[in-house]
Design a protein around this motif. Structure first.
Motif, PDB file in Angstrom:
ATOM      1  N   ILE A 433       0.825  -1.217   0.000  1.00  0.00           N
ATOM      2  CA  ILE A 433       0.000   0.000   0.000  1.00  0.00           C
ATOM      3  C   ILE A 433       0.857   1.265   0.000  1.00  0.00           C
ATOM      4  N   LYS A 434       1.916   1.279   0.796  1.00  0.00           N
ATOM      5  CA  LYS A 434       2.752   2.477   0.899  1.00  0.00           C
ATOM      6  C   LYS A 434       3.370   2.839  -0.444  1.00  0.00           C
ATOM      7  N   ALA A 437       0.576   4.009  -2.922  1.00  0.00           N
ATOM      8  CA  ALA A 437       0.092   5.353  -2.592  1.00  0.00           C
ATOM      9  C   ALA A 437       1.097   6.420  -3.035  1.00  0.00           C
ATOM     10  N   THR A 443      -2.381   9.758  -0.167  1.00  0.00           N
ATOM     11  CA  THR A 443      -2.000   9.198   1.125  1.00  0.00           C
ATOM     12  C   THR A 443      -2.422   7.731   1.182  1.00  0.00           C
ATOM     13  N   THR A 444      -1.832   6.983   2.109  1.00  0.00           N
ATOM     14  CA  THR A 444      -2.205   5.570   2.260  1.00  0.00           C
ATOM     15  C   THR A 444      -3.673   5.440   2.665  1.00  0.00           C
ATOM     16  N   ARG A 445      -4.151   6.426   3.448  1.00  0.00           N
ATOM     17  CA  ARG A 445      -5.558   6.391   3.859  1.00  0.00           C
ATOM     18  C   ARG A 445      -6.477   6.592   2.654  1.00  0.00           C
ATOM     19  N   GLN A 446      -6.123   7.549   1.800  1.00  0.00           N
ATOM     20  CA  GLN A 446      -6.926   7.788   0.598  1.00  0.00           C
ATOM     21  C   GLN A 446      -6.936   6.547  -0.312  1.00  0.00           C
ATOM     22  N   SER A 448      -6.482   3.433   0.609  1.00  0.00           N
ATOM     23  CA  SER A 448      -7.264   2.377   1.250  1.00  0.00           C
ATOM     24  C   SER A 448      -8.759   2.594   1.021  1.00  0.00           C
ATOM     25  N   LYS A 449      -9.190   3.860   1.079  1.00  0.00           N
ATOM     26  CA  LYS A 449     -10.598   4.164   0.826  1.00  0.00           C
ATOM     27  C   LYS A 449     -10.987   3.815  -0.606  1.00  0.00           C
ATOM     28  N   SER A 452     -11.230   0.113  -0.960  1.00  0.00           N
ATOM     29  CA  SER A 452     -12.478  -0.365  -0.361  1.00  0.00           C
ATOM     30  C   SER A 452     -13.659  -0.087  -1.277  1.00  0.00           C
TER      31      SER A 452
END
Length: 467
Positions: A433-434, A437, A443-446, A448-449, A452
């Motif tokens: 993921i890192k 991204a 970002t890793t959060r973006q 991941s979203k 999903s």
């Protein structure tokens, strides 16, 4: 009284739906979709479910819908989504959901959906009646459909089957015209008599008359004995004339005479032979155009077109693709001695997107090929033709759907591009993921979203890297 269930993570949205429904409806609200438990609830007619709650059941939209139908088998499912989730809502509709609504929900839009659900319930009730009172047991799997267009076809079959009326089936190649002809015969008062099928386009012009009407000994070189034609063989039953638009003018004249007089003459014969035959004809051509160009007699067309039934192409009944695919899997499990249990959700999404120029026959062939090649118990992208799927299980090319509003078409295109981009990126990065991204500039959060949202699992890409 209709009973409606709202499944949402946000209690205010259940109140929103309740306010739109009014007091005359019974509304139950559940805070979140949970795994199936207990006996199926058949009292719920309509199910409103948020995209988030839908995906809480399963990351695959198709599987999430299946679990809901297992729990609420009588419910029409309406998906609720925010503007940014329209792509997922559209995918849900393609997988069999009744329709979708976007927040904030307008009263006029809600009323339109509610009216459509009520109309669908009436049609479904009629189809249930037909299953119980009309269709024989062997036909039940064929008449099981979520498509309004196909329900209309089956209603017409019920209306005409018990008569001796001539039927003209129209539709593209591979839509199942031969199957429909057999259904009509199987539910007629001639069902115990012969059903004779003739593919007019596959018979050489010089032999069509002999095949249809028979010939006498010595009628032509090679006619060493009398031969009965298809019309005589079908006496008392049904004759199915497939690709009727391909027959010559001389044969058209004789067919017209058969319909009018119920008599035939064998080639080389002089005696009239009475025949009692119900005619079902089929074509994938525009018969009016053939008549305009002088290729087909208009008077014969009128005689054949007494009760026309149009069979819709598969792209107009996409909601049946999951059911048809499962039926073909079961069919080929028996024929090929395989134990395939299902289809990878990415593949199913692609099957729902594909235009299917070869219709149901092409789908059947694709599933057969995949069942032969698959080594596991789930059909993976690698088992499908490369011109249908790429390595990520996506459509290589997809025609522009001008039937959709521009805004919706744009969302679908962007959604599809995002998924393909992320899939390729994650494969290149081995599911890390890192790294993905960083290369995507998010970002890793973006990331991941986004993963999903598109039902992507990093573990799948790590497996590919290690394999």
């Amino acid at each position: 009284m209709r009973k409606m269930l709202v499944i949402t993570r946000d209690g205010s949205r259940s109140e929103e739906i309740g306010g739109l429904l009014g007091r005359e409806q019974e509304v139950r609200a559940e805070p979140v979709a949970v795994p199936d438990a207990g006996a199926p609830d058949r009292d719920v007619d309509t199910l409103f479910v948020d995209v988030e709650s839908l995906l809480a059941r399963n990351r695959s939209v198709a599987k999430a819908l299946s679990s809901l139908w297992a729990q609420y088998p009588s419910a029409a499912i309406v998906v609720m989504a925010g503007e940014e989730q329209t792509g997922l809502a559209v995918n849900a509709v393609k997988a069999g959901a009744f329709d979708y609504l976007t927040h904030p929900i307008e009263k006029a839009e809600f009323d339109l959906i509610a009216d459509k659900v009520r109309e669908s319930d009436v049609l479904q009730s009629e189809l249930d009646y037909l299953r119980g009172q009309f269709w024989n047991e062997d036909s039940l799997e064929y008449v099981d459909t979520r498509s309004k267009a196909m329900r209309d076809v089956f209603v017409k079959i019920r209306q005409v089957a018990g008569t001796r009326t001539t039927v003209l089936l129209t539709g593209e190649t591979g839509t199942g015209k031969s199957l429909i002809a057999k259904l009509i015969h199987a539910h007629s008062n001639r069902k115990s008599q012969p059903f004779i099928s003739v593919h007019c386009g596959a018979i050489p012009d010089t032999l069509v008359e002999s095949e249809l009407f028979g010939h006498e000994k010595g009628a032509f070189t090679g006619a060493v004995r009398r031969k009965l034609g298809k019309f005589e063989l079908a006496h008392g039953g049904t004759i199915f004339l497939d690709e009727i638009g391909t027959v010559s003018q001389s044969v058209q004249v004789k067919l017209l005479n058969v319909i009018q007089e119920r008599m035939i003459q064998r080639v080389g014969g002089e005696t009239d032979v009475p025949v009692d035959v119900r005619i079902i004809a089929a074509t994938n051509e525009d018969m009016n155009d053939l008549c305009e160009r002088g290729k087909f007699r208009r008077d014969l067309f009128y005689r054949l077109n007494v009760f026309p039934i149009r069979i819709p192409p598969l792209r107009e009944r996409r909601e049946d693709i999951p059911r048809l695919s499962e039926a073909f899997i079961q069919q080929f499990n028996g024929l090929l001695n395989t134990e395939v249990k299902g289809i990878h959700p990415h593949v199913l999404d692609t099957l729902l997107e594909y235009e299917w120029p070869g219709n149901v026959r092409e789908l059947e062939n694709v599933i057969e090929r995949a069942c032969i090649l698959e080594t596991g118990d789930v059909l993976q992208p690698e088992s499908f033709p490369p011109d249908l799927l790429d390595t990520q299980g996506e459509v290589v090319t997809s025609p522009v759907k001008t039937s959709l509003p521009l805004k919706e078409a744009r969302r679908i295109t962007v959604d599809k591009f995002e998924r393909q981009y992320l899939s390729s990126l994650l494969e290149q990065c081995g599911g890390v993921i890192k790294d993905a991204a960083q290369r995507a500039g998010v970002t890793t959060r973006q990331l991941s979203k986004l993963m999903s949202r598109h039902s992507l699992d990093k573990k799948e890409f790590r497996k590919k890297r290690n394999s």
